[in-house]
Design an enzyme around this catalytic site. Structure first.
Site, PDB file in Angstrom:
ATOM      1  N   HIS A   1      16.829  30.569 -11.660  1.00 11.67           N
ATOM      2  CA  HIS A   1      17.688  31.127 -11.104  1.00 11.67           C
ATOM      3  C   HIS A   1      16.906  32.374 -11.084  1.00 11.67           C
ATOM      4  CE1 HIS A   1      19.903  28.519 -14.187  1.00 11.67           C
ATOM      5  NE2 HIS A   1      19.212  27.808 -14.628  1.00 11.67           N
TER       6      HIS A   1
ATOM      7  N   GLN B   1      27.155  23.621  -8.372  1.00  6.00           N
ATOM      8  CA  GLN B   1      28.469  21.960  -8.160  1.00  6.00           C
ATOM      9  C   GLN B   1      28.884  21.659  -7.036  1.00  6.00           C
ATOM     10  OE1 GLN B   1      27.250  23.977 -11.586  1.00  6.00           O
ATOM     11  NE2 GLN B   1      27.453  22.035 -13.172  1.00  6.00           N
TER      12      GLN B   1
ATOM     13  N   THR C   1      -2.336  -6.015   0.679  1.00  9.19           N
ATOM     14  CA  THR C   1      -1.476  -4.267   0.298  1.00  9.19           C
ATOM     15  C   THR C   1      -3.092  -3.833   1.642  1.00  9.19           C
ATOM     16  OG1 THR C   1      -3.336  -3.350  -1.221  1.00  9.19           O
ATOM     17  CG2 THR C   1      -0.959  -4.183  -2.068  1.00  9.19           C
TER      18      THR C   1
ATOM     19  N   ARG D   1      25.996  37.194  -8.139  1.00 14.17           N
ATOM     20  CA  ARG D   1      24.783  36.770  -8.564  1.00 14.17           C
ATOM     21  C   ARG D   1      24.102  36.444  -7.580  1.00 14.17           C
ATOM     22  NH1 ARG D   1      25.105  30.849 -11.207  1.00 14.17           N
ATOM     23  NH2 ARG D   1      26.311  30.080 -10.051  1.00 14.17           N
TER      24      ARG D   1
ATOM     25  N   LYS E   1       1.155  -0.952  -0.120  1.00 15.31           N
ATOM     26  CA  LYS E   1      -0.176  -0.432   0.538  1.00 15.31           C
ATOM     27  C   LYS E   1       1.268   0.729   0.140  1.00 15.31           C
ATOM     28  CE  LYS E   1      -4.453  -0.048   0.821  1.00 15.31           C
ATOM     29  NZ  LYS E   1      -4.732  -0.940  -0.711  1.00 15.31           N
TER      30      LYS E   1
HETATM   31  O1  LIG Z   1      26.355  27.049 -11.191  1.00 13.11           O
HETATM   32  C1  LIG Z   1      26.235  26.744 -12.224  1.00 13.11           C
HETATM   33  N1  LIG Z   1      26.678  25.476 -12.799  1.00 13.11           N
HETATM   34  C2  LIG Z   1      26.151  25.741 -14.620  1.00 13.11           C
HETATM   35  O2  LIG Z   1      26.830  24.371 -14.477  1.00 13.11           O
HETATM   36  C3  LIG Z   1      25.499  26.962 -14.774  1.00 13.11           C
HETATM   37  N2  LIG Z   1      25.069  26.827 -16.233  1.00 13.11           N
HETATM   38  C4  LIG Z   1      24.147  27.630 -15.836  1.00 13.11           C
HETATM   39  O3  LIG Z   1      23.982  28.052 -17.761  1.00 13.11           O
HETATM   40  N3  LIG Z   1      24.681  28.304 -15.192  1.00 13.11           N
HETATM   41  C5  LIG Z   1      25.041  28.071 -14.252  1.00 13.11           C
HETATM   42  N4  LIG Z   1      25.658  28.176 -13.131  1.00 13.11           N
END
Ligand SMILES: O=c1[nH]c(=O)c2[nH]c(=O)[nH]c2[nH]1
Length: 311
Positions: free
Chosen positions: A254, A226, A59, A176, A14
């Site tokens: 973004h 990253q 279930t 940013r 379930k």
């Molecule tokens: O931190 C980011 N990594 C990316 O791989 C990436 N690609 C992107 O267009 N903006 C960003 N910003």
């Protein structure tokens, strides 16, 4: 002639049983509010091939068991409750060889009230706690996590120096907004056998992991999401010796500077700026951070609906 067929991976149970356990400690009440999904596997050849249900724990029974064990044993934490359920199903029925329990927990915070009674709550923001416990009769795999934790830095984020080809239009930036919705799943060394020591205090361990993730997001000067991801994951591995690996899925929410020049306004200055918070598309940055020597076992695709995604 009918082609020969073979039964592949299969599981059943379930999904999404919503169980709310109230514990009364005099006039002070406690609430644990879970969404529990059970997936069982075992001797299920006959039910698939011929509809012989003799090996099937229904279930409906798995749903009832969630409620009954919540009443009998309480819900100490999602991890404890998941382990209790998984062991119950595998130990209780010889035809069930493996149980996977997925849990989402919705947190309630107390509403401070004058007087004695403490029975009023407001649903907490700040995302959903998750857990997945899999038990095969011998060892448990215990995953903890969170999802929907939205965070934002208004500075200390740059992005430049990336590859450029004929389709690249993104302007480089040294300042940013960096925002994301954190989904994270981490795997514990504890496997229910005692080989990796006693079980941790799951609530305290979860609160610590959450706090480390947030602190690493806030304090990392970022040159890419990253890099921020890796810093967040590394912090959890470094600070919590019981965690073997952690996977993070971070959508890049973004925030674009709005062009205000048509209105004779310079955007961005020492007094701040105006951004357009874009909804989609979004970059999606995902990686696993492992303790040296640890195996990678957390599923790769965390953004499949949770619960309900493939095993
Ligand atoms: O931190 C980011 N990594 C990316 O791989 C990436 N690609 C992107 O267009 N903006 C960003 N910003």
């Amino acid at each position: 002639m009918t082609p020969a067929t073979r039964l592949g991976q299969n599981q059943y149970g379930k999904a999404e049983t919503r169980v709310v356990r109230v514990t009364r400690d005099g006039t002070t009440h406690h609430v644990r509010d879970l969404n529990v999904s059970v997936a069982l596997s075992g001797d299920m050849e006959a039910v698939h091939r011929s509809g012989d249900n003799a090996a099937v724990l229904t279930t409906d029974t798995t749903k009832n068991t969630v409620f009954a064990l919540a009443r009998e044993h309480g819900i100490a934490s999602p991890e404890d409750f998941g382990l209790l359920l998984a062991r119950h199903f595998v130990a209780g029925q010889p035809t069930i060889h493996r149980a996977r329990i997925r849990i989402e927990e919705y947190a309630w915070e107390r509403i401070p009230t004058p007087g004695e009674a403490a029975h009023s709550f407001v649903r907490a923001g700040g995302g959903t706690r998750t857990a997945q416990i899999t038990f095969d009769g011998r060892r448990a795999e215990i995953l903890s996590g969170l999802t929907g934790v939205t965070v934002l830095n208004t500075t200390d984020s740059e992005f430049h120096g990336y590859l450029k080809d004929r389709y690249t239009t993104l302007p480089e930036t040294t300042d940013r907004v960096l925002a994301t919705d954190v989904t994270a799943v981490w795997r514990h060394a504890h496997d229910g056998t005692g080989a990796a020591g006693a079980a941790p205090d799951w609530d305290a361990a979860h609160a610590a992991a959450r706090a480390y993730l947030l602190d690493a997001f806030a304090t990392t000067y970022s040159y890419s999401l990253q890099q921020t991801l890796f810093a967040m994951g590394s912090r959890v591995i470094e600070e919590l010796p019981g965690v073997e690996e952690i996977r993070l899925s971070l959508p890049n929410k973004h925030h674009f500077l709005v062009d205000l020049e048509p209105f004779g306004l310079a955007n961005e200055g020492p007094d701040g700026a105006v951004y357009f918070a874009a909804d989609r598309p979004y970059g999606l940055i995902e990686a696993t951070v492992l303790r040296d020597g640890a195996e990678q076992r957390v599923p790769v695709d965390l953004t499949a609906p949770w619960p309900g995604g493939p095993a």
